[in-house]
Design a protein around this motif. Structure first.
Motif, PDB file in Angstrom:
ATOM      1  N   LYS A   1      -1.150   3.913   8.432  1.00  0.00           N
ATOM      2  CA  LYS A   1      -0.667   2.809   7.561  1.00  0.00           C
ATOM      3  C   LYS A   1      -1.450   2.548   6.512  1.00  0.00           C
ATOM      4  O   LYS A   1      -0.725   2.385   5.768  1.00  0.00           O
ATOM      5  CB  LYS A   1      -2.397   2.010   8.769  1.00  0.00           C
ATOM      6  CG  LYS A   1      -1.693   0.878   8.394  1.00  0.00           C
ATOM      7  CD  LYS A   1      -2.739  -0.149   9.575  1.00  0.00           C
ATOM      8  CE  LYS A   1      -3.218  -1.563   8.994  1.00  0.00           C
ATOM      9  NZ  LYS A   1      -4.204  -2.174   9.724  1.00  0.00           N
TER      10      LYS A   1
ATOM     11  N   LYS B   1      -0.050   1.695   2.816  1.00  0.00           N
ATOM     12  CA  LYS B   1      -0.431   0.369   2.093  1.00  0.00           C
ATOM     13  C   LYS B   1      -0.472   0.699   1.021  1.00  0.00           C
ATOM     14  O   LYS B   1      -0.573  -0.029  -0.094  1.00  0.00           O
ATOM     15  CB  LYS B   1      -1.086  -0.220   3.074  1.00  0.00           C
ATOM     16  CG  LYS B   1      -1.512  -1.527   2.548  1.00  0.00           C
ATOM     17  CD  LYS B   1      -2.768  -2.437   3.449  1.00  0.00           C
ATOM     18  CE  LYS B   1      -2.520  -3.693   3.607  1.00  0.00           C
ATOM     19  NZ  LYS B   1      -3.209  -4.677   4.755  1.00  0.00           N
ATOM     20  N   TYR B   2      -1.631   1.781   0.788  1.00  0.00           N
ATOM     21  CA  TYR B   2      -2.496   1.859  -0.711  1.00  0.00           C
ATOM     22  C   TYR B   2      -2.362   3.268  -1.194  1.00  0.00           C
ATOM     23  O   TYR B   2      -2.586   3.425  -2.197  1.00  0.00           O
ATOM     24  CB  TYR B   2      -3.901   2.297  -0.180  1.00  0.00           C
ATOM     25  CG  TYR B   2      -4.919   0.717   0.746  1.00  0.00           C
ATOM     26  CD1 TYR B   2      -4.759  -0.619   0.482  1.00  0.00           C
ATOM     27  CD2 TYR B   2      -4.930   0.900   2.680  1.00  0.00           C
ATOM     28  CE1 TYR B   2      -5.113  -0.824   0.696  1.00  0.00           C
ATOM     29  CE2 TYR B   2      -5.447  -0.578   3.028  1.00  0.00           C
ATOM     30  CZ  TYR B   2      -5.861  -1.469   2.111  1.00  0.00           C
ATOM     31  OH  TYR B   2      -6.201  -2.301   2.693  1.00  0.00           O
TER      32      TYR B   2
END
Length: 177
Positions: free
Chosen positions: A111, A115-116
């Motif tokens: 995840k 996202k990052y």
């Protein structure tokens, strides 16, 4: 079980299972064959280390379909090992270093990577798996277990972190070593 009230309801189920330490769980394994345990570690540090690549046989197992050939998302190798180094409450403990085997850790890696990106994933993992959990107001416990093929080797299976105020006992008084 809802997490409200500092995990009070959750802790009621865990408290009777709490051992004084990993060292005590290992001694109990020798005497009674214990294979699962929960305890509160002391002096915990955290690091993300490169994970060993899966062997060919493990990778093949991850690619297999289940008996009913359902559409399942295949298991993905996570290139980081979530490592916790700690001492037990036992005075004789020299220290332990364990990798977290919790499915949720791998899911958070995937995840956060999406996202990052590569630059932010490590920082976000450290924040989630150490900074937010190991705070003065939490009483962190480790769930550990072994497998029949390697009964002397315990693995870190999960973390449990109720509010410190919920944990109102002294572990040394729970069990006689």
């Amino acid at each position: 079980m809802p997490p409200n009230d500092g995990w009070t309801k959750r802790y009621q189920y865990v408290e009777p299972l709490v051992a004084p330490s990993l060292c005590a769980i290992k001694k109990d394994r020798e005497q009674q064959g214990t294979s699962l345990g929960v305890f509160q570690p002391a002096e915990v540090t955290f690091r993300l280390a490169p994970a060993e690549a899966w062997s060919a046989s493990k990778a093949a197992l991850a690619d297999q379909l289940d008996l009913f050939e359902q559409d399942l998302t295949p298991l993905e190798w996570v290139p980081l090992d979530f490592r916790y180094s700690f001492r037990c409450a036992d005075g004789d403990c020299t220290s332990h270093d364990m990798g977290l085997k919790d499915w949720e850790a791998g899911a958070s890696y995937r995840k956060f990577l999406r996202k990052y990106g590569d630059q932010g994933v490590r920082e976000k993992l450290r924040e989630t798996w150490y900074d937010r959990i190991f705070t003065p107001n939490r009483a962190v416990h480790f769930f550990v277990g072994n497998i029949a093929a390697h009964p002397k080797t315990f693995m870190l299976l999960g973390l449990f972190y109720p509010d410190r105020k919920v944990v109102q006992y002294v572990q040394d008084d729970l069990f006689t070593l």
